[in-house]
Design an enzyme around this catalytic site. Structure first.
Site, PDB file in Angstrom:
ATOM      1  N   LYS A   1      -5.367  -5.729  -2.669  1.00  0.00           N
ATOM      2  CA  LYS A   1      -5.904  -5.028  -1.510  1.00  0.00           C
ATOM      3  C   LYS A   1      -6.863  -3.962  -2.017  1.00  0.00           C
ATOM      4  O   LYS A   1      -6.470  -3.041  -2.739  1.00  0.00           O
ATOM      5  CB  LYS A   1      -4.778  -4.397  -0.702  1.00  0.00           C
ATOM      6  CG  LYS A   1      -5.293  -3.564   0.459  1.00  0.00           C
ATOM      7  CD  LYS A   1      -4.184  -3.103   1.368  1.00  0.00           C
ATOM      8  CE  LYS A   1      -4.741  -2.215   2.468  1.00  0.00           C
ATOM      9  NZ  LYS A   1      -3.712  -1.818   3.424  1.00  0.00           N
TER      10      LYS A   1
ATOM     11  N   LYS B   1      -7.408  -9.155   0.217  1.00  0.00           N
ATOM     12  CA  LYS B   1      -7.915  -8.424   1.370  1.00  0.00           C
ATOM     13  C   LYS B   1      -8.935  -7.382   0.944  1.00  0.00           C
ATOM     14  O   LYS B   1      -8.661  -6.656  -0.002  1.00  0.00           O
ATOM     15  CB  LYS B   1      -6.726  -7.728   2.044  1.00  0.00           C
ATOM     16  CG  LYS B   1      -7.087  -6.804   3.174  1.00  0.00           C
ATOM     17  CD  LYS B   1      -5.860  -6.099   3.638  1.00  0.00           C
ATOM     18  CE  LYS B   1      -6.251  -5.117   4.711  1.00  0.00           C
ATOM     19  NZ  LYS B   1      -5.112  -4.391   5.207  1.00  0.00           N
TER      20      LYS B   1
END
Ligand code: PBG
Length: 350
Positions: free
Chosen positions: A221, A274
């Site tokens: 992330k 992500k």
């Protein structure tokens, strides 16, 4: 043996030895014609390498305290904050579109330093899980496990000496995950990027009798500007500083693999990258190196860019969205979390 040939002085095309027939090498009419397989929609469908279907989608939902609320997020047209009592309509639509899972984010009534509403068994997400399971028992419920929506300072963990304290946060994350599992969550998805959180959550779930609850780890992330609209939707912008001391530096590639490997070792069932579109190389890297199912989060900013451009008449929303989602699949994602999931499912069914 691979030969390279310049065509029309512009592009380079690879030629295998078998293709270098005298006619082709001589620069005359080609006997190999890739365009043959592009002639009709049926041919293109037959040889298509990547399939996109609603079965791949996870639809994010923002659940808020209060009653009778359906509030559109200004920076995310078509996306709403829902109160638990109003979820029925949205859930019915998701089920009817054959989307197998929703991902829940909660907007609690109160926030405090320790984010205690996150692990309140009667908290907003816990109530939403029970309601969704009552409405649609077969719909998978995934929950975001993180503190930024629950802390008064908006950071993803406990603050000690002006910084997010990793180890002090782990126990509370585990407690939150257990509370989601107890309410009926099928998959918990830690998005905080604390070191060791997957292991801590796995141990706590197992100890409390939730050995069958899966973990979808936000493995790679990045500290991304593309989360901007989400922070409006989930009311979770950090009140000081930023998230760069825990989320990944966008410049890094090898580090993503290291994070993913750690999550595998700690017991993750599904990995995630992500955002998605600016990080297709990372999706491809993890797909080629590891064999767990891989999810990609097509985040709020990716959604809002397409929405804004198409509202201005600058992009065709349907074509741009399906192209982006295909690209995420082509890069190697099995699962796509997207605010466009409902619309894309509808377009794909046409
Ligand atoms: C919580 C969280 C965020 C997103 C998902 N979980 C925001 C952040 O880390 O700042 C972003 C999702 C999106 O932009 O759609 N930590």
């Amino acid at each position: 043996m691979l030969y390279w040939r310049k065509i029309g002085g512009r592009c380079m095309e690879p030629l295998t030895a078998q293709m270098t027939t005298p006619a082709l090498v001589g620069g005359q009419i080609p006997n190999i014609r890739p365009r043959r397989l592009r002639r009709s929609a049926a041919l293109r469908r037959l040889v298509r390498e990547t399939e996109l279907s609603a079965s791949r989608f996870v639809y994010p939902l923002f659940v808020t305290h209060g009653e009778g609320i359906q509030r559109e997020v200004p920076s995310m047209p078509g996306i709403f904050q829902w109160s638990v009592d109003k979820l029925g309509q949205e859930i019915e639509e998701v089920v009817s579109l054959n989307i197998p899972a929703v991902l829940l984010f909660g907007l609690p009534e109160t926030k405090d330093e320790a984010g205690s509403e996150a692990y309140n068994d009667a908290g907003i997400v816990q109530r939403a899980i029970r309601r969704i399971k009552a409405l649609a028992p077969d719909l998978l419920v995934v929950t975001d496990v993180c503190f930024c929506e629950y802390t008064s300072h908006g950071h993803c963990g406990i603050i000690r000496n002006g910084d997010v304290d990793n180890d002090a946060t782990l126990g509370l994350l585990a407690r939150t995950a257990v509370s989601h599992a107890a309410a009926g969550a099928d998959i918990v998805a830690p998005s905080d990027m604390m070191d060791g959180r997957v292991g801590a959550i796995r141990r706590a779930l197992d100890e409390h009798g939730y050995a069958q609850t899966s973990i979808m780890a936000y493995s790679a992330k990045y500290a991304s500007s593309f989360y901007g609209p989400f922070r409006e939707a989930a009311e979770c912008a950090p009140q000081f500083g930023d998230r760069r001391s825990y989320q990944m530096d966008p410049s890094n590639r090898r580090e993503a693999l290291r994070e993913a490997l750690l999550d595998v070792a700690e017991g993750a069932d599904i990995l995630m990258v992500k955002p998605a579109l600016p990080y297709l190389d990372i999706i491809r890297d993890i797909r080629e190196s590891l064999n767990l199912p891989l999810a990609a989060y097509n985040v709020s900013g990716e959604y809002s860019m397409i929405k804004a451009a198409s509202r201005n008449g600058w992009l065709d929303e349907r074509l741009a969205t399906l192209e982006a989602l295909h690209a995420i699949r082509r890069a190697g994602a099995d699962i796509i979390i997207s605010y466009h999931a409902k619309e894309a499912a509808r377009w794909l069914a046409e």
